[in-house]
Each structure stands twice: as structure tokens, then as C-alpha cells.
Scaffold this active site. Structure first.
Site, PDB file in Angstrom:
ATOM      1  N   THR A  32     132.413  22.969  81.984  1.00 43.87           N
ATOM      2  CA  THR A  32     131.563  24.181  81.760  1.00 43.87           C
ATOM      3  C   THR A  32     130.053  23.787  82.112  1.00 43.87           C
ATOM      4  OG1 THR A  32     130.331  23.535  79.583  1.00 43.87           O
ATOM      5  CG2 THR A  32     132.632  24.294  79.324  1.00 43.87           C
ATOM      6  N   ASN A  83     127.685  16.916  76.525  1.00 45.47           N
ATOM      7  CA  ASN A  83     126.853  16.306  77.624  1.00 45.47           C
ATOM      8  C   ASN A  83     125.638  17.436  77.897  1.00 45.47           C
ATOM      9  OD1 ASN A  83     126.027  14.602  80.106  1.00 45.47           O
ATOM     10  ND2 ASN A  83     126.711  16.677  80.794  1.00 45.47           N
ATOM     11  N   SER A 134     124.076  11.162  73.168  1.00 46.18           N
ATOM     12  CA  SER A 134     122.544  10.766  72.491  1.00 46.18           C
ATOM     13  C   SER A 134     121.841  10.321  73.835  1.00 46.18           C
ATOM     14  CB  SER A 134     122.763  10.013  71.405  1.00 46.18           C
ATOM     15  OG  SER A 134     121.457   9.687  70.759  1.00 46.18           O
ATOM     16  N   TYR A 148     111.948  15.161  72.630  1.00 50.19           N
ATOM     17  CA  TYR A 148     113.114  14.787  73.194  1.00 50.19           C
ATOM     18  C   TYR A 148     113.840  13.723  72.452  1.00 50.19           C
ATOM     19  CZ  TYR A 148     116.905  12.942  76.056  1.00 50.19           C
ATOM     20  OH  TYR A 148     118.335  12.403  76.668  1.00 50.19           O
ATOM     21  N   LYS A 152     117.460  13.987  69.895  1.00 50.51           N
ATOM     22  CA  LYS A 152     118.638  12.932  69.884  1.00 50.51           C
ATOM     23  C   LYS A 152     118.676  12.295  68.666  1.00 50.51           C
ATOM     24  CE  LYS A 152     119.738  13.867  73.935  1.00 50.51           C
ATOM     25  NZ  LYS A 152     121.245  14.512  74.214  1.00 50.51           N
ATOM     26  N   THR A 183     119.452   9.789  87.501  1.00 50.04           N
ATOM     27  CA  THR A 183     119.983  11.156  87.702  1.00 50.04           C
ATOM     28  C   THR A 183     119.053  11.937  87.960  1.00 50.04           C
ATOM     29  OG1 THR A 183     119.811  11.652  85.158  1.00 50.04           O
ATOM     30  CG2 THR A 183     121.705  10.462  85.896  1.00 50.04           C
TER      31      THR A 183
END
Length: 274
Positions: A32, A83, A134, A148, A152, A183
Site C-alpha cells: 500500500t 511502515n 518504531s 517525531y 514513536k 533512506t
């Protein structure tokens, strides 16, 4: 035997890397993304073992609909990997109201809605594994990452309770806690409007080895083997750190916390009142 893996945020980063790892070994993948365009190459390469879906995880009804379609299509949901998420960086004073609400909506409530959608299916199966993405920043916090980290930390608390609630149904839960990886996460994250009073603090922070060292950020492709091993083990851990940086820092930080609690133990005990 092939598993059916439901992965949110599968068009880039960890999500796409892990989707490809599962597909390469012959699993079925429900992939997705907020935009289905980023999933076309998976369909072209792997064909019918990929079920692509456009999904906004902040939409609870859409999450339930997507999970039902996935179950109907493949017959089971063996692993869910939550994710999808977003980043927000800035000092607490700098945070924009809407951006702060949006990150909680995506990172916490998106995880909650997908989890809730998967649980009835897994309970009926008597098996399943929910993997929550997480972060190392869900077990300790850094300046400029407060919001952020808050999202988490919330996923950590939610999932630790979840693991206790569902173990009797044969459902396992794992929190995956990566340290920094190379990333596009930082580039895609929202940056707050800066306040100049914090410029020196930020400069000193980002000069620390945790950010500036040549090996500060891991290779995201190197995580695939760990994820495959995680979903294959019959007794997965509640928490799994990815990378070599997070554990030493967590050990240091938690040792400090325990020492502080111990130093203030007499005050704590008196505060009980009985």
C-alpha cells in the site's frame, strides 16, 4: 510455505526494500501507498503475487476496507508491517500546530487503524504477526526530534500493551527500532520554521558523532535479512533494534535513568503515602 505480507508505505524506503525481499523469496505481498504510482514497478516485475493498493492510513474506514480486500484476495494475512509514517523536525517551540497533529495522525493513528483492521482476521486464523515500525527515537529522544519521538514513544506504549492483549490468540507483536539509515526519510520530512535563538544549539547537535560520523547512517538494504528472519522465527522478540548505533546509546541512556531513579528513591517512596 508462502506467507501473505501486508505492508504500508511500500512505495519507497524500508517498505519497498522489504516488499521486494519478500517477493524475491516467493511470498505474497499487499503493498500500500498513498499513491499507487510508486507500486507499478513491483507489479510489472512480480505480477499477481503483488496486490497494490492506494491507501491513506489516517482514514480508518479505508484501512478496514483495504485489509478486507487483502484477506479476500489472498485468503489470509500472516504478517502486517506498519511502515507508513512521516517525519517532523524542529525544536518544541518551533513546531507548527497542524504539522504536530498530522504526525500523530499518521504515525500513531495510522498504525492503530491498520492494527485494528488486522486483528479480527488474525484472531480468526489463530495466528499472525504485527510488526510496528518504531525507531531508536522511540526509546530515547534527541533535541529537534521531539514531536517525531513523541509519535514513536506512543507507538511503543500502544504496542507493548497490544502484545500482552493478543498473545492468547496466537498473535505476535514486534517493535522494529532502526537507528539512522540512508533512506530519503530526512529529505521527505517536514522541517519547522526556525527560530534563530536555537541556531547554536542545532549546530552543536549536528556536529556530534551520532550525526557526523561516516558510518552514522546504515545501509537500508542490509535490513532485509533481519526482517525475513524476524517474521520466520517462531518466537519473535517484542523489540528489535536495527543497526549498530542504537543499542550502545540506549544502554548509556537507560543506565543514567536507572541511576537517577535510584538517587531519588527515598523521595519516591515517601510520595506513596502509605
Amino acid at each position: 510455505m508462502a506467507k501473505t505480507i501486508f505492508i504500508t508505505g511500500a512505495s519507497r524506503g524500508f517498505g519497498k526494500i522489504w516488499a521486494e525481499a519478500f517477493l524475491e523469496r516467493g511470498d505474497n505481498v499487499v503493498a500500500t501507498s498513498r499513491s499507487a504510482g510508486g507500486l507499478k514497478d513491483l507489479v510489472v516485475k512480480y505480477g499477481s503475487v503483488v496486490l497494490p493498493m492506494e491507501l491513506e492510513v489516517t482514514n480508518r474506514a479505508a484501512c478496514f476496507d483495504a485489509m478486507a480486500k487483502a484477506k479476500f484476495h489472498f485468503g489470509s494475512i500472516d504478517v502486517v508491517i506498519n511502515n507508513a509514517g512521516t517525519g517532523l523536525f524542529g525544536t518544541v517551540e518551533e513546531l507548527d500546530e497542524q504539522a504536530a497533529k498530522d504526525i500523530i495522525d499518521a504515525n500513531l493513528f495510522g498504525t492503530l487503524w491498520i492494527t485494528q483492521a488486522a486483528l479480527p482476521i488474525m484472531r480468526a486464523q489463530g495466528s499472525g504477526h504485527i510488526v510496528q515500525l518504531s525507531s531508536a527515537l522511540g526509546i530515547y529522544s534527541f533535541a529537534t526530534a521531539g514531536m517525531y519521538c513523541a509519535s514513536k514513544f506512543a507507538v511503543e506504549g500502544l504496542s507493548e500493551a497490544l502484545a500482552q492483549e493478543v498473545k492468547g490468540f496466537g498473535i505476535k507483536v514486534t517493535l522494529v527500532e532502526p537507528n539512522g539509515y540512508a533512506t530519503d526519510f530526512n529529505n521527505s520530512s517536514i522541517q519547522s520554521n526556525p527560530i534563530s535563538a536555537y541556531d547554536n544549539m542545532k549546530a552543536e547537535l549536528y556536529a556530534l558523532p551520532e550525526f557526523a560520523a561516516a558510518d552514522a547512517y546504515g545501509d537500508p538494504k542490509a535490513t532485509s535479512e533481519a526482517i525475513l528472519e524476524l517474521v520466520d522465527t517462531p518466537n519473535p522478540p517484542l523489540r528489535l533494534i536495527l543497526g549498530k548505533k542504537a543499542l550502545p546509546l540506549a544502554q548509556y541512556i537507560y543506565a543514567e535513568r536507572l541511576a537517577t531513579w535510584e538517587d531519588w528513591k527515598d523521595v519516591s517512596v515517601k510520595a506513596h503515602g502509605l
